[in-house]
Design a protein around this motif. Sequence first.
Motif, short mmCIF file in Angstrom:
data_model
loop_
_atom_site.label_atom_id
_atom_site.label_comp_id
_atom_site.label_asym_id
_atom_site.label_seq_id
_atom_site.Cartn_x
_atom_site.Cartn_y
_atom_site.Cartn_z
N PRO A 8 0.83 -1.22 0.00
CA PRO A 8 0.00 0.00 0.00
C PRO A 8 0.86 1.27 0.00
CG PRO A 8 -0.78 -1.56 1.63
CD PRO A 8 0.52 -2.10 1.10
N VAL A 9 0.50 2.20 -0.86
CA VAL A 9 1.19 3.48 -0.97
C VAL A 9 0.14 4.58 -0.91
CG1 VAL A 9 2.54 4.99 -2.49
CG2 VAL A 9 3.11 2.56 -2.32
N PHE A 10 0.42 5.59 -0.10
CA PHE A 10 -0.44 6.76 -0.03
C PHE A 10 0.28 7.86 -0.80
CE2 PHE A 10 -1.98 10.66 2.05
CZ PHE A 10 -3.34 10.49 1.84
N ARG A 11 -0.35 8.40 -1.82
CA ARG A 11 0.27 9.38 -2.70
C ARG A 11 -0.38 10.75 -2.51
NH1 ARG A 11 1.69 7.21 -8.34
NH2 ARG A 11 3.42 6.52 -7.05
N VAL A 12 0.48 11.77 -2.45
CA VAL A 12 0.03 13.15 -2.34
C VAL A 12 0.52 13.89 -3.57
CG1 VAL A 12 0.20 15.27 -0.98
CG2 VAL A 12 0.18 13.05 0.19
N MET A 13 -0.38 14.61 -4.23
CA MET A 13 0.00 15.42 -5.38
C MET A 13 -0.37 16.87 -5.08
SD MET A 13 -0.90 15.17 -9.44
CE MET A 13 -2.59 15.70 -9.29
N LEU A 14 0.64 17.72 -5.15
CA LEU A 14 0.44 19.14 -4.93
C LEU A 14 0.59 19.88 -6.26
CD1 LEU A 14 2.76 19.51 -1.82
CD2 LEU A 14 0.27 19.28 -1.82
N ARG A 15 -0.27 20.85 -6.47
CA ARG A 15 -0.17 21.72 -7.64
C ARG A 15 0.23 23.10 -7.13
NH1 ARG A 15 -2.66 22.85 -12.90
NH2 ARG A 15 -3.05 25.09 -13.02
N PHE A 16 1.32 23.62 -7.67
CA PHE A 16 1.80 24.95 -7.31
C PHE A 16 1.63 25.87 -8.51
CE2 PHE A 16 4.10 22.25 -4.39
CZ PHE A 16 4.20 23.00 -3.23
N GLU A 17 0.92 26.96 -8.33
CA GLU A 17 0.82 28.01 -9.34
C GLU A 17 1.68 29.15 -8.83
OE1 GLU A 17 -3.37 28.76 -9.51
OE2 GLU A 17 -3.79 26.66 -9.99
N LEU A 18 2.74 29.47 -9.56
CA LEU A 18 3.73 30.43 -9.08
C LEU A 18 3.47 31.85 -9.59
CD1 LEU A 18 7.06 28.45 -9.57
CD2 LEU A 18 5.45 28.36 -7.66
N HIS A 19 3.98 32.79 -8.81
CA HIS A 19 3.99 34.18 -9.28
C HIS A 19 4.92 34.23 -10.49
CE1 HIS A 19 1.84 35.73 -5.83
NE2 HIS A 19 2.66 35.08 -5.02
N PRO A 20 4.62 35.07 -11.49
CA PRO A 20 5.46 35.15 -12.69
C PRO A 20 6.93 35.43 -12.36
CG PRO A 20 3.42 36.39 -13.01
CD PRO A 20 3.46 35.97 -11.55
N GLY A 21 7.81 34.72 -13.06
CA GLY A 21 9.24 34.93 -12.93
C GLY A 21 9.89 34.29 -11.72
N MET A 22 9.16 33.47 -10.98
CA MET A 22 9.71 32.91 -9.74
C MET A 22 10.08 31.43 -9.87
SD MET A 22 7.66 34.91 -6.77
CE MET A 22 9.06 34.94 -5.66
N ASP A 23 10.07 30.90 -11.09
CA ASP A 23 10.34 29.48 -11.30
C ASP A 23 11.70 29.04 -10.74
OD1 ASP A 23 8.22 30.30 -13.08
OD2 ASP A 23 8.46 28.39 -14.11
N MET A 95 -4.18 20.44 -3.42
CA MET A 95 -3.63 19.17 -2.97
C MET A 95 -4.64 18.07 -3.29
SD MET A 95 -2.22 17.89 0.76
CE MET A 95 -3.72 17.50 1.61
N SER A 96 -4.15 16.98 -3.87
CA SER A 96 -4.95 15.78 -4.10
C SER A 96 -4.28 14.63 -3.38
CB SER A 96 -5.04 15.46 -5.59
OG SER A 96 -5.66 16.51 -6.30
N ILE A 97 -5.08 13.78 -2.77
CA ILE A 97 -4.53 12.61 -2.08
C ILE A 97 -5.16 11.36 -2.67
CG2 ILE A 97 -3.98 13.85 0.03
CD1 ILE A 97 -6.59 12.78 1.24
N MET A 98 -4.39 10.27 -2.67
CA MET A 98 -4.88 9.05 -3.29
C MET A 98 -4.13 7.83 -2.77
SD MET A 98 -3.20 10.26 -6.86
CE MET A 98 -3.43 11.94 -6.40
N HIS A 99 -4.71 6.67 -3.00
CA HIS A 99 -4.08 5.39 -2.70
C HIS A 99 -3.73 4.72 -4.02
CE1 HIS A 99 -5.16 5.47 1.57
NE2 HIS A 99 -6.26 6.07 1.16
N VAL A 100 -2.49 4.26 -4.15
CA VAL A 100 -2.10 3.53 -5.34
C VAL A 100 -2.78 2.16 -5.28
CG1 VAL A 100 -0.17 2.48 -6.60
CG2 VAL A 100 0.10 4.73 -5.51
N VAL A 101 -3.52 1.83 -6.33
CA VAL A 101 -4.27 0.58 -6.36
C VAL A 101 -3.50 -0.50 -7.11
CG1 VAL A 101 -6.43 -0.49 -7.13
CG2 VAL A 101 -6.45 1.86 -6.24
N HIS A 102 -2.94 -0.13 -8.26
CA HIS A 102 -2.15 -1.06 -9.06
C HIS A 102 -0.97 -0.31 -9.66
CE1 HIS A 102 -5.07 -4.28 -8.83
NE2 HIS A 102 -6.01 -3.40 -9.12
N ASP A 103 0.09 -1.02 -9.94
CA ASP A 103 1.29 -0.47 -10.54
C ASP A 103 1.66 -1.36 -11.72
OD1 ASP A 103 3.75 0.62 -11.12
OD2 ASP A 103 4.68 0.08 -9.23
N LEU A 104 1.64 -0.79 -12.91
CA LEU A 104 2.01 -1.54 -14.11
C LEU A 104 3.32 -0.97 -14.65
CD1 LEU A 104 -1.46 -1.63 -15.90
CD2 LEU A 104 -0.38 -3.46 -14.57
#
Length: 116
Positions: A8-23, A95-104
């Motif tokens: 079992p793996v618990f996965r967290v995915m974060l989305r960052f929207e940055l201020h312009p020019g700050m990459d 933020m999105s959270i999820m459980h990995v169900v299968h890995d191919l």
Amino acid sequence: MSTTTPAPVFRVMLRFELHPGMDEGFEQTWLSIGSVITEHPANLGQWLMRSAEEEGVYYVISDWVDEARFREFEHSDAHVTHRTKLHPFRRGGAMSIMHVVHDLPGRARATAGDAR
């Protein structure tokens, strides 16, 4: 083709929207503080990705042994400090959270080792 059911793996995915020019500053800061997460005993790894479609958008994926241990980290002082250092770069996100169900595993991963 067989399906590999991982531990079992618990996965967290974060989305960052940055201020312009700050990459560049965001990437350098993320790299400099990443060990706060990867050195946590329940962390399985993390990845930083830049969107190929949207300018100034990044994603971070981190894998954890389980949700309870992630939540423990999420409410820790170490996480608050980590988040505070990234906050000046952000103009939005999610933020999105999820459980990995299968890995191919794909052929390249199977022959080159696990490069998730």
